[in-house]
Design a protein around this motif. Structure first.
Motif, PDB file in Angstrom:
ATOM      1  N   LEU A  97      -9.486  -2.535   3.181  1.00  0.00           N
ATOM      2  CA  LEU A  97      -8.876  -1.210   3.246  1.00  0.00           C
ATOM      3  C   LEU A  97      -9.697  -0.346   4.192  1.00  0.00           C
ATOM      4  O   LEU A  97     -10.935  -0.442   4.234  1.00  0.00           O
ATOM      5  CB  LEU A  97      -8.836  -0.571   1.855  1.00  0.00           C
ATOM      6  N   ASP A  98      -8.983   0.498   4.924  1.00  0.00           N
ATOM      7  CA  ASP A  98      -9.646   1.359   5.908  1.00  0.00           C
ATOM      8  C   ASP A  98      -9.666   2.797   5.392  1.00  0.00           C
ATOM      9  O   ASP A  98      -8.613   3.414   5.216  1.00  0.00           O
ATOM     10  CB  ASP A  98      -8.895   1.278   7.240  1.00  0.00           C
ATOM     11  N   PHE A  99     -10.905   3.307   5.169  1.00  0.00           N
ATOM     12  CA  PHE A  99     -11.063   4.690   4.716  1.00  0.00           C
ATOM     13  C   PHE A  99     -11.541   5.599   5.854  1.00  0.00           C
ATOM     14  O   PHE A  99     -12.035   6.687   5.616  1.00  0.00           O
ATOM     15  CB  PHE A  99     -12.089   4.758   3.579  1.00  0.00           C
ATOM     16  N   LEU A 114       0.849  -1.187   0.000  1.00  0.00           N
ATOM     17  CA  LEU A 114       0.000   0.000   0.000  1.00  0.00           C
ATOM     18  C   LEU A 114       0.884   1.236   0.000  1.00  0.00           C
ATOM     19  O   LEU A 114       1.763   1.397   0.864  1.00  0.00           O
ATOM     20  CB  LEU A 114      -0.908  -0.009   1.238  1.00  0.00           C
ATOM     21  N   LEU A 115       0.660   2.129  -0.994  1.00  0.00           N
ATOM     22  CA  LEU A 115       1.490   3.320  -1.150  1.00  0.00           C
ATOM     23  C   LEU A 115       0.849   4.515  -0.436  1.00  0.00           C
ATOM     24  O   LEU A 115      -0.351   4.786  -0.604  1.00  0.00           O
ATOM     25  CB  LEU A 115       1.664   3.656  -2.628  1.00  0.00           C
ATOM     26  N   ALA A 116       1.683   5.235   0.308  1.00  0.00           N
ATOM     27  CA  ALA A 116       1.246   6.490   0.914  1.00  0.00           C
ATOM     28  C   ALA A 116       1.469   7.617  -0.080  1.00  0.00           C
ATOM     29  O   ALA A 116       2.129   7.454  -1.116  1.00  0.00           O
ATOM     30  CB  ALA A 116       2.016   6.734   2.209  1.00  0.00           C
ATOM     31  N   ALA A 159       5.860   6.214   0.549  1.00  0.00           N
ATOM     32  CA  ALA A 159       6.206   5.148   1.489  1.00  0.00           C
ATOM     33  C   ALA A 159       5.279   3.957   1.259  1.00  0.00           C
ATOM     34  O   ALA A 159       4.121   4.102   0.883  1.00  0.00           O
ATOM     35  CB  ALA A 159       6.079   5.659   2.920  1.00  0.00           C
ATOM     36  N   GLU A 160       5.814   2.736   1.524  1.00  0.00           N
ATOM     37  CA  GLU A 160       5.057   1.520   1.285  1.00  0.00           C
ATOM     38  C   GLU A 160       4.879   0.717   2.558  1.00  0.00           C
ATOM     39  O   GLU A 160       5.782   0.655   3.392  1.00  0.00           O
ATOM     40  CB  GLU A 160       5.760   0.660   0.241  1.00  0.00           C
ATOM     41  N   LYS A 186      -7.008   4.608  -2.912  1.00  0.00           N
ATOM     42  CA  LYS A 186      -5.884   3.832  -2.405  1.00  0.00           C
ATOM     43  C   LYS A 186      -5.077   3.309  -3.601  1.00  0.00           C
ATOM     44  O   LYS A 186      -5.643   2.748  -4.544  1.00  0.00           O
ATOM     45  CB  LYS A 186      -6.372   2.644  -1.565  1.00  0.00           C
ATOM     46  N   LEU A 187      -3.716   3.533  -3.523  1.00  0.00           N
ATOM     47  CA  LEU A 187      -2.824   3.078  -4.591  1.00  0.00           C
ATOM     48  C   LEU A 187      -2.007   1.908  -4.055  1.00  0.00           C
ATOM     49  O   LEU A 187      -1.410   1.997  -2.979  1.00  0.00           O
ATOM     50  CB  LEU A 187      -1.900   4.211  -5.032  1.00  0.00           C
TER      51      LEU A 187
END
Length: 357
Positions: free
Chosen positions: A339-341, A316-318, A322-323, A349-350
């Motif tokens: 995934l948490d939104f 998961l990319l920020a 950052a991963e 989310k990428l």
């Protein structure tokens, strides 16, 4: 004394005979009665007074007759003679005639003076009746009302379209009266895959049968950072709705992907996969409605065909590049992850797909 009583008796008989001669009629058995005279106290004959078969009081015909003392005293005994018929007066169709002598109603009613009327069939909302008669002189009627039949409806359902609501039309098959109810809201357009255009927009056609509407919406490009193996950072923009990448690549919709959670009502899940121009496998996830991104809420579980993730790990990319590792579970032909939104900082989310060593 005995001789005097006999004389009085004979005098009474003579008076009775005189009365008989005066009336000109034969005395019947009930024309003579014996009773005590209220004047003299003697028991004597009382003779019924009759004139030509009728009785009179003060020279007025009457059904009330009387017996009169044969001794000439004023004592009289009134009685009602049932043998004298009522007479006079005029009957109608509602009232008997009234006797001109005693004002008593008697006899039969006159028949109604009938007037015929045609029948009228009932309608959906009005009563009807069969043929009937009324009387010209009173409120007599033979009319019998037939209730209204009520409407007989044929129901037609008009389905909603993208822009117009639906409803049900109820039409009477007899009189054509109609009304509508059971209204439903318009469906709104249901777009297919969005296609990037050269002017910074993306377009899509409505997928509903019979609707040919095409919508054009500005691309929702987001800034992305991707760290290469040599630690160099690749920056680019990406539209999650149409999948256009600023380096010329395009991510495509992942067939068979689904989401379960709390996205905004009416929005659709977006799961696009592909490679950048430099060959980096990416997955972008979000929700859109009408070609624009929407913000989901809370945790959302995504499921897609397991073959799409086969041999890969997920990172998961920020926004700063950052991963963090994103775990997923495979079961049979499906793979899923959550995934948490909840933070609400991003509607997208990428995810980078890293081939297993």
């Amino acid at each position: 004394m005995k001789t005097m009583k006999m004389q009085k008796w004979w005098m009474a008989c003579i008076l009775a005979l005189l009365v008989l001669l005066a009336t000109g009629a034969a005395l019947a058995a009930d024309d003579i009665i014996f009773r005590d005279c209220a004047i003299c106290g003697q028991t004597t004959q009382f003779v019924r007074v009759r004139y030509g078969g009728n009785y009179y009081i003060n020279n007025v015909p009457s059904h009330v007759g009387y017996y009169k003392c044969s001794l000439g005293h004023g004592d009289e005994l009134a009685y009602l003679d049932d043998h004298v018929p009522h007479s006079g007066g005029t009957a109608t169709c509602t009232e008997q005639a009234k006797c001109a002598v005693c004002q008593t109603a008697y006899g039969a009613l006159e028949p109604h003076d009938r007037e015929p009327h045609d029948a009228k069939a009932p309608t959906c909302i009005e009563i009807g009746w069969g043929a009937y008669d009324t009387c010209k002189n009173c409120d007599y009627t033979t009319r019998v009302d037939i209730p209204a039949t009520g409407h007989s409806y044929l129901n037609t359902v008009t389905q909603p379209t993208c822009t117009k609501g639906g409803y049900t039309t109820h039409t009477c098959t007899v009189c054509s009266y109609s009304f509508t109810n059971r209204e439903t809201a318009a469906l709104g357009h249901w777009y297919g895959d969005w296609t990037p255009e050269t002017d910074g927009t993306h377009t899509a056609d409505c997928r509903r049968s019979g609707c040919r509407y095409q919508n054009a919406v500005a691309c929702a490009a987001i800034a992305c950072k991707l760290t290469a193996d040599d630690q160099t950072v690749q920056e680019f923009t990406l539209c999650p709705v149409c999948g256009e990448v600023s380096d010329g690549a395009r991510l495509t919709l992942a067939e068979g992907a689904s989401a379960k959670g709390n996205p905004l009502p009416g929005s659709e899940a977006l799961v696009r996969m592909g490679q950048t121009a430099s060959g980096k496998p990416l997955m972008v996830i979000g929700f859109e409605r009408g070609g624009q991104l929407t913000q989901p809420e809370g945790k959302v579980k995504f499921t897609l065909p397991a073959e799409l993730l086969e041999g890969c790990t997920l990172r998961l990319l920020a926004e700063n590049g950052a991963e963090t590792e994103l775990a997923f579970a495979s079961q049979g032909k499906e793979a899923s992850f959550t995934l948490d939104f909840a933070d609400g900082d991003s509607a997208v989310k990428l995810i980078r797909l890293v081939p297993a060593a």
